[in-house]
Design an enzyme around this catalytic site. Structure first.
Site, PDB file in Angstrom:
ATOM      1  N   LYS A 104     -24.677 -28.461   6.204  1.00  0.00           N
ATOM      2  CA  LYS A 104     -24.581 -28.584   7.664  1.00  0.00           C
ATOM      3  C   LYS A 104     -24.770 -27.212   8.318  1.00  0.00           C
ATOM      4  O   LYS A 104     -24.210 -26.224   7.859  1.00  0.00           O
ATOM      5  CB  LYS A 104     -23.216 -29.147   8.058  1.00  0.00           C
ATOM      6  CG  LYS A 104     -22.992 -29.278   9.555  1.00  0.00           C
ATOM      7  CD  LYS A 104     -21.620 -29.906   9.838  1.00  0.00           C
ATOM      8  CE  LYS A 104     -21.399 -30.073  11.327  1.00  0.00           C
ATOM      9  NZ  LYS A 104     -21.148 -28.796  12.014  1.00  0.00           N
TER      10      LYS A 104
ATOM     11  N   HIS B 165     -23.793 -26.457  15.803  1.00  0.00           N
ATOM     12  CA  HIS B 165     -22.326 -26.473  15.810  1.00  0.00           C
ATOM     13  C   HIS B 165     -21.767 -26.327  17.233  1.00  0.00           C
ATOM     14  O   HIS B 165     -20.914 -25.480  17.510  1.00  0.00           O
ATOM     15  CB  HIS B 165     -21.773 -25.362  14.906  1.00  0.00           C
ATOM     16  CG  HIS B 165     -20.409 -25.658  14.387  1.00  0.00           C
ATOM     17  ND1 HIS B 165     -20.139 -25.791  13.044  1.00  0.00           N
ATOM     18  CD2 HIS B 165     -19.228 -25.863  15.025  1.00  0.00           C
ATOM     19  CE1 HIS B 165     -18.843 -26.050  12.884  1.00  0.00           C
ATOM     20  NE2 HIS B 165     -18.273 -26.087  14.074  1.00  0.00           N
TER      21      HIS B 165
END
Length: 295
Positions: free
Chosen positions: A169, A193
């Site tokens: 991620k 993010h």
């Protein structure tokens, strides 16, 4: 007041600049099922890897997992709020992918991978973009020190997953995407993010060149700014295999798992409507032929 460097505002503006061309002739209601990592799901819309959701709902991350289970969707989960939370999340029975922070001590990472495997998660992964703080120092999360990871370290985590899908991620460049292919990752989450870096390129903008580079060798999820089924469709038309939804689920989460499931289902229905109007009969058919991006 608008902030020109706010990555979330930039991302929202880019989503809104993506226009669609309808194609009604020979179209029909689409099949929304999709297969990811060998398992069939009712929707390509997954929960994002949220953390510390107890302030939103008591045992909120577990409730998200129950909601994903009801919707037959993938459930990503982030950092725990209390010891044993991953056990509670796994007990919900959803296809949960456990995203682990880049802890400074790799032994802490390996222990978390092993524990996740023991409780029966669907997959594991790492949140690589939580390595640095705003003040030019290494990040510290909940008192725990973080560090950036090398390609070799990430490869060791993939091996520790021992056959479980490993998802990285925080990928936002072709360079990192190439390295994820090289280490044998099963998937990546293209994400900034929620604006951890000011002036980040919108993840949905980075998708096409990343897809071209990975050449189908791993599954591409996209995160950040997806508020509707329309947004989800745009992301998939530009190269994602599936999408992750976080903040749009936080308000439903206050009401519990049924509201979470209903939100995922509503977004899936909206996406199905857009697909039908653009001439797509299945998830696998989606491409960028119906897309027009305002200059």
């Amino acid at each position: 007041m608008s902030n020109a460097s706010d990555s979330n505002e930039i991302t929202r503006r880019y989503y809104d600049s993506i226009l669609l061309k309808s194609r009604y002739i020979d179209s029909d209601l689409p099949n929304m099922e999709t297969t990811i990592f060998g398992r069939k799901f009712s929707t390509p819309i997954a929960t994002a890897a949220l953390s510390h959701m107890n302030g939103t709902h008591e045992k909120g991350m577990r409730e998200l997992a129950y909601g994903a289970k009801e919707a037959n969707a993938i459930n990503f989960c982030g950092m725990e709020s209390y010891e044993g939370e991953i056990d509670d999340i796994a007990s919900a029975g959803a296809a949960t992918i456990r995203i682990i922070k880049p802890h400074a001590n790799n032994e802490d990472v390996f222990k978390r991978i092993e524990h996740a495997k023991e409780v029966g998660v669907f997959g594991v992964g790492m949140d690589i973009d939580h390595a640095f703080r705003w003040d030019g120092k290494y990040d510290v999360v909940e008192g725990l020190p973080m560090r950036p990871k090398t390609q070799k370290e990430l490869e060791s985590f993939v091996k520790a997953a021992d056959g479980l899908p490993f998802v990285v991620k925080g990928v936002l460049s072709v360079e990192d995407a190439k390295k994820c292919v090289e280490i044998g990752a099963s998937g990546i989450i293209v994400s900034h993010h929620h604006g951890i870096l000011p002036c980040s390129v919108p993840p949905v903008l980075a998708l096409q060149e990343i897809k071209e580079v990975v050449k189908g060798k791993l599954t591409i999820f996209v995160d950040c700014g997806i508020e509707s089924g329309l947004d989800a469709f745009k992301a998939m038309a530009l190269g994602a295999d599936a999408v992750c939804v976080g903040r749009a689920l936080m308000e439903p989460l206050k009401e519990g798992k049924d509201a979470v499931a209903n939100k995922i289902n509503d977004m899936t229905c909206e996406m199905a409507s857009v697909m039908a109007k653009c001439g797509y009969r299945s998830i696998d058919e989606i491409d960028d032929k119906c897309i027009y991006i305002c200059k």
